[in-house]
Design an enzyme around this catalytic site. Structure first.
Site, mmCIF file in Angstrom:
data_model
loop_
_atom_site.group_PDB
_atom_site.id
_atom_site.type_symbol
_atom_site.label_atom_id
_atom_site.label_comp_id
_atom_site.label_asym_id
_atom_site.label_seq_id
_atom_site.Cartn_x
_atom_site.Cartn_y
_atom_site.Cartn_z
ATOM 1 C CG HIS A 120 -2.083 -0.917 1.098
ATOM 2 N ND1 HIS A 120 -3.276 -0.547 0.501
ATOM 3 C CD2 HIS A 120 -2.234 -2.206 1.458
ATOM 4 C CE1 HIS A 120 -4.110 -1.561 0.517
ATOM 5 N NE2 HIS A 120 -3.510 -2.587 1.090
ATOM 6 C CB ALA A 174 8.498 -21.573 11.498
ATOM 7 N NE ARG A 180 19.143 -11.698 1.934
ATOM 8 C CZ ARG A 180 20.085 -11.128 2.691
ATOM 9 N NH1 ARG A 180 20.756 -10.104 2.225
ATOM 10 N NH2 ARG A 180 20.334 -11.583 3.897
#
Length: 211
Positions: A120, A174, A180
């Site tokens: 956003h 996790a 990248r």
């Protein structure tokens, strides 16, 4: 008392079996309603179907949210989300694209995973988004395409944002944040995620990345 308990146990087990069968049946019907071959649990959201392509045997074990965003405010996009065959996901997977997100065959994805190619607002180039404006009102800015190879395992609570390419057979631990590229057959972990192990063909084992 033992016989009664045994009968009760069988009754409970039978009821649980019925629930599982009904749940799977409903998930299959829900998937079919969305043009998907596999299981899509009730509560899932799939938006922008014309920009979504899912190969056969898609299975999610809890509600997922997959959105190809064609319009946002006054903006228009041409998104493409592709998911390979035999995809497996836990609950609360969120895939969102205004450009391109692709996932190869036979991938396994944990709970509460986000995969997206946009944000956003604009934060990498000028003019940047004004932080005094409401985030929801800022134009969607492309971060770059996301490409995930085949046979990848993505753990719980992982965030993957473009531009990024994850090679075949990679494992994302996790709670990692991937920003990248990841070479094939690597294990990455951390925020941002870094390579910690690599698969060694000669020894058929995972070895530390600096070995």
């Amino acid at each position: 008392m033992r016989r009664a308990a045994s009968r009760d146990g069988i009754g409970i087990g039978g009821a649980r079996l019925v629930v599982r069968v009904v749940t799977k049946t409903i998930a299959r019907l829900n998937a079919r309603a969305h043009g998907i071959s596999g299981r899509l649990p009730v509560g899932s959201q799939v938006a922008g179907l014309r920009g979504i392509s899912i190969e056969p045997d898609f299975q999610a074990h809890g509600p997922v949210w997959i959105e190809a965003i064609h319009d946002y405010g006054e903006e228009s996009f041409r998104p493409k989300i592709t998911i390979g065959a035999r995809f497996r996901a836990s609950d609360r997977l969120h895939i969102s694209a205004i450009g391109k997100v692709s996932i190869g065959d036979d991938c396994l994805v944990g709970s509460s995973v986000f995969i997206g190619d946009h944000a956003h607002g604009s934060y990498r180039v000028s003019p940047a988004s004004d932080p005094r404006s409401a985030p929801a009102s800022r134009p969607l800015g492309s971060q770059g395409d996301v490409h995930i190879g085949a046979n990848c395992w993505i753990g719980d609570n992982v965030t993957i944002v473009g531009p990024v390419t994850i090679g075949d057979g990679a494992v994302v631990a996790a709670n990692s944040v991937v920003t990248r590229d990841i070479p094939p057959m690597r294990i990455v972990a951390g925020v941002p995620a870094r390579v910690v192990k690599a698969y060694q063909e000669t020894s058929k084992s995972w070895v530390p990345a600096n070995a």
